[in-house]
Write a protein that holds these residues in place. Structure first.
Motif, short mmCIF file in Angstrom:
data_model
loop_
_atom_site.label_atom_id
_atom_site.label_comp_id
_atom_site.label_asym_id
_atom_site.label_seq_id
_atom_site.Cartn_x
_atom_site.Cartn_y
_atom_site.Cartn_z
N TYR A 1 5.83 -9.61 1.80
CA TYR A 1 4.60 -9.56 2.59
C TYR A 1 3.43 -9.04 1.75
O TYR A 1 2.33 -8.88 2.24
N ARG A 2 3.71 -8.75 0.49
CA ARG A 2 2.65 -8.21 -0.36
C ARG A 2 1.68 -9.29 -0.81
O ARG A 2 0.50 -9.04 -1.02
N GLU A 3 2.21 -10.49 -0.97
CA GLU A 3 1.41 -11.66 -1.38
C GLU A 3 -0.01 -11.56 -0.81
O GLU A 3 -0.19 -11.33 0.38
N PRO A 4 -1.00 -11.75 -1.66
CA PRO A 4 -2.37 -11.58 -1.17
C PRO A 4 -2.82 -12.75 -0.31
O PRO A 4 -3.81 -13.40 -0.58
N VAL A 5 -2.06 -13.01 0.69
CA VAL A 5 -2.40 -14.12 1.58
C VAL A 5 -3.19 -13.55 2.74
O VAL A 5 -2.82 -12.53 3.30
N ARG A 6 -4.28 -14.23 3.08
CA ARG A 6 -5.10 -13.69 4.15
C ARG A 6 -4.70 -14.33 5.48
O ARG A 6 -5.30 -15.29 5.93
N ASP A 7 -3.67 -13.87 6.04
CA ASP A 7 -3.34 -14.33 7.39
C ASP A 7 -2.83 -13.15 8.18
O ASP A 7 -2.57 -12.07 7.64
N VAL A 8 -2.71 -13.40 9.45
CA VAL A 8 -2.43 -12.30 10.36
C VAL A 8 -1.06 -11.68 10.08
O VAL A 8 -0.86 -10.48 10.16
N LEU A 9 -0.13 -12.53 9.65
CA LEU A 9 1.22 -12.01 9.39
C LEU A 9 1.27 -11.10 8.18
O LEU A 9 1.82 -10.01 8.22
N HIS A 10 0.70 -11.58 7.09
CA HIS A 10 0.73 -10.76 5.89
C HIS A 10 -0.07 -9.49 6.09
O HIS A 10 0.30 -8.44 5.59
N GLY A 11 -1.16 -9.63 6.83
CA GLY A 11 -1.94 -8.45 7.12
C GLY A 11 -1.10 -7.42 7.88
O GLY A 11 -1.03 -6.24 7.51
N ALA A 12 -0.43 -7.90 8.91
CA ALA A 12 0.41 -6.99 9.69
C ALA A 12 1.53 -6.45 8.83
O ALA A 12 1.93 -5.29 8.94
N GLY A 13 2.06 -7.31 7.97
CA GLY A 13 3.16 -6.89 7.10
C GLY A 13 2.74 -5.75 6.22
O GLY A 13 3.38 -4.69 6.18
N ARG A 14 1.60 -5.95 5.54
CA ARG A 14 1.15 -4.87 4.66
C ARG A 14 0.89 -3.61 5.46
O ARG A 14 1.28 -2.52 5.07
N GLY A 15 0.23 -3.79 6.62
CA GLY A 15 -0.04 -2.63 7.46
C GLY A 15 1.24 -1.92 7.87
O GLY A 15 1.32 -0.69 7.88
N THR A 16 2.26 -2.72 8.17
CA THR A 16 3.51 -2.13 8.63
C THR A 16 4.15 -1.27 7.54
O THR A 16 4.56 -0.14 7.80
N PHE A 17 4.22 -1.82 6.34
CA PHE A 17 4.88 -1.05 5.30
C PHE A 17 4.07 0.18 4.90
O PHE A 17 4.62 1.23 4.61
N GLU A 18 2.75 0.00 4.94
CA GLU A 18 1.92 1.18 4.69
C GLU A 18 2.17 2.23 5.77
O GLU A 18 2.27 3.41 5.48
N ALA A 19 2.25 1.76 7.01
CA ALA A 19 2.43 2.70 8.12
C ALA A 19 3.76 3.43 7.98
O ALA A 19 3.84 4.64 8.17
N VAL A 20 4.79 2.68 7.63
CA VAL A 20 6.10 3.30 7.49
C VAL A 20 6.05 4.35 6.38
O VAL A 20 6.52 5.48 6.54
N ARG A 21 5.46 3.96 5.27
CA ARG A 21 5.42 4.90 4.14
C ARG A 21 4.51 6.08 4.47
O ARG A 21 4.80 7.23 4.14
N PHE A 22 3.41 5.77 5.11
CA PHE A 22 2.47 6.82 5.49
C PHE A 22 3.17 7.87 6.36
O PHE A 22 3.07 9.07 6.12
N LEU A 23 3.91 7.35 7.32
CA LEU A 23 4.57 8.29 8.23
C LEU A 23 5.63 9.09 7.48
O LEU A 23 5.81 10.28 7.71
N ARG A 24 6.31 8.41 6.56
CA ARG A 24 7.32 9.13 5.80
C ARG A 24 6.68 10.23 4.95
O ARG A 24 7.18 11.33 4.85
N GLN A 25 5.54 9.89 4.34
CA GLN A 25 4.90 10.90 3.49
C GLN A 25 4.30 12.02 4.31
O GLN A 25 4.31 13.17 3.90
N ALA A 26 3.75 11.64 5.45
CA ALA A 26 3.19 12.69 6.30
C ALA A 26 4.30 13.58 6.84
O ALA A 26 4.09 14.76 7.12
N ASP A 27 5.45 13.02 6.97
CA ASP A 27 6.67 13.75 7.35
C ASP A 27 6.46 14.68 8.53
O ASP A 27 6.64 15.89 8.42
#
Lengths: 563, 416
Positions: free
Chosen positions: B207-233
């Motif tokens: 989902y990292r592929e720099p594709v500008r569509d709603v799926l990839h956008g959500a994908g990147r957001g999702t993994f960021e969110a997961v990692r963000f939450l993990r780091q915020a712990d």
């Protein structure tokens, strides 16, 4: 309500083009195969192993012809799978008799809860309820919950296994268009018959007949409250009759008295209502609004609040009888019908009993806004989230010229150049239901029990038959690609491939074949249209992946989320 | 062996970026310096229609005791927990809510009596729906008012955790254009380890592929969110010894909302729910079914308050329930579906220690449809006040379309 009909005037090929990956998947398919895969993704719930070859042999045009005439397709294999499901063939009456707790049972449940007293944990309450259920289970064929679970499971099975794939797609479309909700009281006993006897037989016919069938269905009358809608004047009218010694059959204190309305309890419990008692003493506009906003004209279709009220007046007396005696059926109760003249959409409707609303239904079904709104929604379902306006125009023209012949409109859409255009391919994001069903189909998995699959669909935010808003589920991408939604998809893909979805057996080795490169074989089977470079790279970068992991990654890939 | 026919991975780009600080986190950190801390609104929905009259008890009303012969809570008796706990000489708190009494006395807890929806429906389904959409009587509203509040206050630098529901699926109240997160628990917000190891990295690459569509956008957001939450712990913010949340989903979710607040994940609106309030039979009085539910409710709110400590100054909790229950108890020592109920409001800036809202009274001619407590505070006016005074909402008309939530109608639960 934001059905996107506002945007039908929007610029043409903003289409789903905007929603497509720039980096097109690398496909080794020829043009014919690509068209076949596309058709299987849109007119069916995705290709199964061998489907592409089979359609190719038959010829794509012939396959589409056949799918447009589902009544000519035998579906025995599906029928025998559905035979194993107890409740799907039962009438609402049979369901209420067999699966709603009796009044005695409900009374004892309440009593028991009272006795629990003290501070019962929810755990204790649940335990007590289970005990009682065991006691009364003898009288019952099953629990109310079973009815909905089996409906959901049957829907998944049909989508996976039916040979009438386009029929299933279209029935799903109409069920969503004319949404009702299984968790509102008696609704769970009405919705199966609604799909089977109201939606399905009319899915390919005239739109007006479909509209009328939903208007007269106990499920819709109950869900959108029209069964409670009465002329406010009816109370005094009936009161006068009572005073002259003529006892109203509508029930002693129902319309005018102070008796506690019982209807709200039945609307929530599994209990049928005390018929005729304590009905709401006035007009209810819910159905009148939704039939125009959601079922026919569309929110910008040219009606006013005054029209809503007038349509509601026409529909007074359209109600459901027999809910209490487990024999729910549509009836027109002239005693509570508003006897005045009405004006709907600028046309005068003379007082005429049930016939008034029949005329309203005809007016709405043949209104140009309806032709456009319904065509727009169909094109959105089959072609793209923002369908090409020229296609919508043609489909709407077909709708008007054929007097709302649904088959002709669907035909015009699925055989259009816009449908077949390369830009349309993979332009739609699968809904959770489409994802789950297409994953099972793509992997050739054997489903012995579809309940867990249905639960997975629910876990992604799309519990089947349980969309409470009358809008139905959204059919556009942005509704389904949220952060939590995507995590649920990925987890489902991993679980399915790892054999962790119960009731589903998957033979990945068979799917991968005995070739030297099982990963590529899996990819070709699961995503015949081809994976993107990025996905291939990802898979390539991991040595020693087992096939379950590879399959899980493919089913969770961005490519598999599209159709 | 799977690699042969696939194109070989061409660069280490993906790996490099794994080490980088996620963009959301960077934004959040940037925002945390300098910018004001976000305020948070927590909505606790009591599903099933809570009996407001036995929660904040109008013991000073004669009909109260007469109409509820077996379930009435006795008038206060010097702080005895066998009777109502006096609030103001007219109203008393159900004794099962005693953990809330200190908060009342210190002024951070208020109640609004006779709050509810103008729509007369007594259907749980419809009434909950209306309270979540914020448009009573209008069923086709697609989004919820909590989401509309976020829409009204766009924040390009926002984290994925502006709106969080601690429920398995996103409830109606948070549905809408602004992405919001639903999770059963913080721990489960991530990918399951499957087939011998976490697949997060592979999916992230796809989902990292720099594709500008709603799926990839959500994908990147999702993994960021997961990692963000993990780091915020957030789970490291364990409640101190002695702060005890009630066991179960409600207590757990309140605790996790407190953890999200403490971890500064950018939480603005949070939602959780508690069920089992529909007491048609054997409701009980000082003891009994309702008492059990109230004990859990109050314990949870009190623990939340202590857990957050001075961060409670940034947070307001509002309880909502779809409607109240009949004034008169029924033949099964319970109550049936009624009209107005009570809301509790707890937190920073709350004008606590008082029962707000106009009391309509229980005299026969004051009742709604001759049986129920009348609604004198539209729930949208209560929520409007909290959004306006606490959250700094800009346009209440956008949050509650078709309703004029003007200050003159606010019940006065917030210090202005």
């Amino acid at each position: 309500m934001h059905i996107a009909c506002r945007s039908w005037t929007c610029l043409a090929l903003s289409l789903a083009l905007a929603g497509r990956p720039d980096a097109a998947p690398q496909s080794t398919l020829d043009e014919e195969e690509a068209r076949i895969v596309h058709a299987l993704n849109r007119l069916a719930h995705g290709p199964r192993p061998g489907d592409v070859e089979a359609v190719r042999t038959m010829g794509l045009a012939a396959w589409i012809d056949r799918q447009l005439r589902p009544e000519d397709i035998r579906d025995d294999a599906l029928a025998s799978r559905l035979d194993g499901i107890e409740t799907v063939a039962l009438s609402s009456a049979e369901l209420m008799e067999g699966y709603a707790p009796s009044r005695e049972a409900r009374r004892e449940i309440q009593k028991r809860r009272a006795e629990l007293g003290g501070n019962p944990s929810q755990e204790d309450e649940r335990k007590a309820r289970r005990e009682l259920m065991r006691k009364y289970r003898g009288d019952m064929k099953g629990l109310p919950r079973q009815v909905v679970e089996e409906l959901q499971a049957a829907k998944v099975l049909r989508a996976v296994y039916s040979e009438r794939q386009l029929d299933e797609v279209l029935v799903d479309f109409w069920l969503n268009h004319f949404n009702v909700f299984a968790d509102k009281g008696a609704g769970r006993f009405l919705i199966g018959a609604y799909e089977r006897d109201v939606i399905r037989p009319h899915a390919w016919g005239r739109f007006e007949d479909l509209l009328k069938a939903t208007a007269e269905s106990p499920a819709m009358l109950f869900y959108l409250d029209n069964w409670l809608s009465v002329d406010p004047e009816a109370a005094s009218r009936l009161g006068e009759r009572r005073n002259t010694g003529k006892r109203s059959r509508i029930g002693g204190r129902g319309l005018s008295g102070r008796r506690r309305p019982a209807r709200e309890r039945m609307a929530e419990s599994d209990a049928p209502p005390p018929q005729g008692r304590g009905r709401r003493r006035g007009l209810n506009e819910n159905y009148a609004r939704e039939i125009m906003e959601l079922h026919t004209l569309g929110v910008d279709g040219g009606y006013t609040q005054k029209d809503v009220t007038e349509v509601a007046r026409c529909f007074t007396g359209w109600t459901v009888r027999g809910l209490r005696d487990s024999k729910p059926e549509f009836t027109f109760d002239g005693r509570v019908h508003d006897r005045g003249d009405k004006v709907v959409l600028g046309r005068r409707i003379e007082a005429g009993g049930k016939d008034e609303a029949d005329r309203v239904i005809h007016m709405l079904a043949s209104h140009p806004s309806t032709a456009r709104f319904v065509s727009y929604k169909l094109a959105r379902r089959f072609v793209a989230d923002e369908p090409p306006p020229a296609l919508v125009d043609r489909a709407a023209a077909t709708f008007r010229s054929t007097d709302g012949d649904i088959r002709a409109v669907v035909d015009a859409i699925v055989r259009s150049a816009e449908f077949a255009a390369p830009e349309a391919r993979a332009a739609k994001v699968k809904t959770p239901f489409e994802l789950v069903v297409s994953a099972v189909r793509a992997s050739g998995a054997e489903v012995t029990d579809a309940r867990d699959l249905a639960r997975r669909v629910a876990g992604m935010g799309m519990p089947l038959y349980l969309q409470q808003a009358p809008t139905g589920y959204k059919e556009t991408a942005e509704a389904w690609v949220s952060t939590s939604g995507l995590l649920a998809r990925l987890n489902f893909a991993l679980d399915l491939a790892a054999g962790k979805v119960s009731g589903v057996r998957m033979d990945l080795d068979a799917l991968a074949g005995a070739g030297r490169d099982p990963a590529s074989a899996l990819a070709a089977r699961l995503v015949p249209a081809g994976l993107s470079e990025s996905t291939k790279e990802t898979l390539a970068g991991e040595d020693g992946l087992d096939s379950a992991r590879v399959a899980g990654l493919i089913l969770g890939s961005p490519e598999f989320q599209r159709r | 062996m799977f690699t042969r026919r696939f194109v070989l991975k061409s660069s280490g780009l993906a790996l490099v970026s794994f080490g980088a600080v996620p963009a959301v986190l960077a934004r959040a950190l940037g925002a945390a310096k300098g910018a004001r801390r976000k305020k948070t609104l927590v909505v606790v929905f009591q599903r099933g229609a809570c009996d407001g009259l036995n929660t904040v008890i109008p013991y000073g009303e004669e009909p109260y005791r007469r109409l509820r012969p077996t379930i009435a809570i006795p008038a206060p008796r010097g702080g005895s927990r066998e009777a109502a706990l006096d609030l103001d000489g007219f109203f008393g708190l159900h004794p099962a809510l005693h953990p809330l009494l200190p908060l009342w006395k210190e002024g951070s807890l208020a109640a609004v009596q006779a709050v509810g929806s103008p729509d007369p429906t007594r259907s749980h389904f419809d009434a909950q729906d209306f309270m979540e959409s914020g448009t009573p009587g209008r069923k086709s509203t697609e989004d919820g008012w909590l989401n509309r509040h976020l829409q009204d206050d766009p924040d390009p630098g926002a984290t994925p955790f502006r709106g969080v529901s601690m429920t398995p699926a996103l409830p109606r109240i948070l549905a809408g254009r602004v992405p919001a997160v639903a999770m059963a628990s913080i721990r489960e917000f991530g990918l399951r380890p499957a087939a011998g190891g976490a697949a997060a990295r592979e999916f992230e690459e796809m989902y990292r592929e720099p594709v500008r569509d709603v799926l990839h956008g959500a994908g990147r957001g999702t993994f960021e969110a997961v990692r963000f939450l993990r780091q915020a712990d957030p789970t490291r913010y364990r409640p101190a010894a002695g702060v005890e949340y009630p066991r179960g989903r409600y207590g757990d979710s309140l605790m996790q909302i407190a953890q999200l607040v403490k971890a500064d994940v950018g939480l603005e609106v949070a939602f959780t729910e508690t069920g089992g309030w529909d007491h048609h039979a054997g409701e009980g009085g000082v003891q009994g079914q309702l008492a059990g539910r109230l004990r859990e409710l109050g314990q949870g709110l009190a623990a939340f308050h202590r857990h957050l400590g001075d961060r409670m100054g940034d947070v307001v909790v509002v309880t909502l329930t779809e409607f109240g229950r009949t004034v008169r108890e029924n033949g099964n020592r319970g109550t049936d579906h009624g009209h107005a109920s009570v809301s509790l409001v707890l937190g920073g800036g709350v004008r606590g220690g008082r029962v707000a809202g106009r009391w309509p009274g229980l005299a026969a001619d004051r009742l709604h449809e001759a049986r129920d407590l009348a609604v004198t505070t539209d729930f949208r006016d209560l929520l409007g006040e909290v959004l306006d005074r606490h959250m700094g909402a800009r346009d209440l008309g956008a949050v509650f379309p078709g309703h004029a939530a003007t200050p003159s109608r606010f019940p006065g639960v917030m210090r202005s």
